[in-house]
Design a protein around this motif. Structure first.
Motif: not given
Length: 67
Positions: A32-35, A38
């Motif tokens: 995902t974009e969030e992963e 991070e």
């Protein structure tokens, strides 16, 4: 400290590729974009870690300012 990063979706897998233009070779990815964000944070931290340097006898260590 802030760093610019580039995120690109992979149309075939749906995963995200991410890299930091100012740090050559500093790349990562995520499902995902969030992963991906991070993971690039961790990659930048590792990229910026200093390694201990073994100097030959008589070598001199100096620092220089650029810009």
């Amino acid at each position: 400290m802030k760093w610019r990063v580039v995120l690109e979706p992979d149309p075939e897998t749906g995963e995200w590729a991410v890299w930091c233009p100012e740090l050559p070779g500093c790349t990562s990815a995520g499902d995902t974009e969030e992963e991906a964000l991070e993971n690039i944070r961790e990659a930048i931290q590792l990229y910026l870690e200093t390694d201990s340097i073994k100097l030959a006898p008589g070598a001199i260590f100096r620092e220089v300012m650029v810009g």
